[in-house]
Design a protein around this motif. Sequence first.
Motif, mmCIF file in Angstrom:
data_model
loop_
_atom_site.group_PDB
_atom_site.id
_atom_site.type_symbol
_atom_site.label_atom_id
_atom_site.label_comp_id
_atom_site.label_asym_id
_atom_site.label_seq_id
_atom_site.Cartn_x
_atom_site.Cartn_y
_atom_site.Cartn_z
ATOM 1 N N PRO A 15 0.800 -1.230 0.000
ATOM 2 C CA PRO A 15 0.000 0.000 0.000
ATOM 3 C C PRO A 15 0.838 1.289 0.000
ATOM 4 N N TYR A 16 2.138 1.174 -0.096
ATOM 5 C CA TYR A 16 2.995 2.360 0.053
ATOM 6 C C TYR A 16 2.950 3.246 -1.193
ATOM 7 N N ILE A 17 2.944 2.596 -2.381
ATOM 8 C CA ILE A 17 2.802 3.304 -3.653
ATOM 9 C C ILE A 17 1.765 2.525 -4.465
ATOM 10 N N SER A 18 0.696 3.190 -4.866
ATOM 11 C CA SER A 18 -0.405 2.488 -5.539
ATOM 12 C C SER A 18 -0.058 2.163 -6.989
ATOM 13 N N ALA A 19 -0.782 1.179 -7.533
ATOM 14 C CA ALA A 19 -0.645 0.856 -8.955
ATOM 15 C C ALA A 19 -0.990 2.071 -9.817
ATOM 16 N N HIS B 62 15.565 -3.758 4.537
ATOM 17 C CA HIS B 62 15.210 -2.460 5.116
ATOM 18 C C HIS B 62 16.360 -1.698 5.759
ATOM 19 N N HIS B 63 17.563 -2.208 5.642
ATOM 20 C CA HIS B 63 18.694 -1.484 6.216
ATOM 21 C C HIS B 63 19.967 -1.843 5.459
ATOM 22 N N PRO B 64 20.942 -0.939 5.452
ATOM 23 C CA PRO B 64 22.214 -1.227 4.776
ATOM 24 C C PRO B 64 23.062 -2.185 5.611
ATOM 25 N N TRP C 74 10.392 4.743 2.581
ATOM 26 C CA TRP C 74 11.452 3.941 3.205
ATOM 27 C C TRP C 74 11.077 2.464 3.263
ATOM 28 N N SER C 75 9.774 2.145 3.303
ATOM 29 C CA SER C 75 9.331 0.745 3.407
ATOM 30 C C SER C 75 9.606 -0.060 2.141
#
Length: 207
Positions: free
Chosen positions: A25-29, A95-97, A187-188
């Motif tokens: 849900p972070y960036i929609s289609a 989620h992290h380097p 960031w997710s």
Amino acid sequence: MTMTTLATVALTIVELPYAYDALEPYISAETLHFHHDKHYAGYVTKLAELVEGTHYAMMPLEEIVLSSDGAIFNNAAQAWNHVFFFEQLSPRAKHHPTGALRRAIEDTFGSFDSLKQRMTTAATTLFGSGWVWLAADKDGRLYIISKPNAGTPLSDGLTPLLAIDVWEHAYYIDYRNARKDAVENLWSVIDWNKVDERYAKVVNIGV
Ligand code: MN
């Protein structure tokens, strides 16, 4: 079969490396359809019109970015920036380097959380359209860089590692005017495997 030339490399629309709905849900289609198929593809199409019959038509995209200005620079840099932006996102993001990049981030910014906070603040406060970048110099030193419009750290001789697109077209469908929420959710889906790989090339090590 057609020959692939440098010109076709620069002027090819690169497909997304995931499904349009993969980052929900972070960036929609819907956002990705507009962002990739309309905005990004529009820059490539416009660039193709602008460079037709010029010496730029035979250059790789990065060389066009480094050697042009005006409308050709704007469209070439936006084409480059968007491929770079889309390829660092993943539905299976780490989620992290780790490794050398994690150590460099901690040395430079104190902690990974501090880096994210600083980049989020830079993205929230950049006036108008532009990009916030994490970039490295040839010695591996890290910089957070805000650039208006199509700006890129390539122009400063730096290597881009991570890009945040703060043009309204990147978030307005999903977040309306709430740019900070858009960046915090971004960031997710940023895949630090990809950012680690980019940094490893700068400092010339394997990941
Ligand atoms: Mn964009």
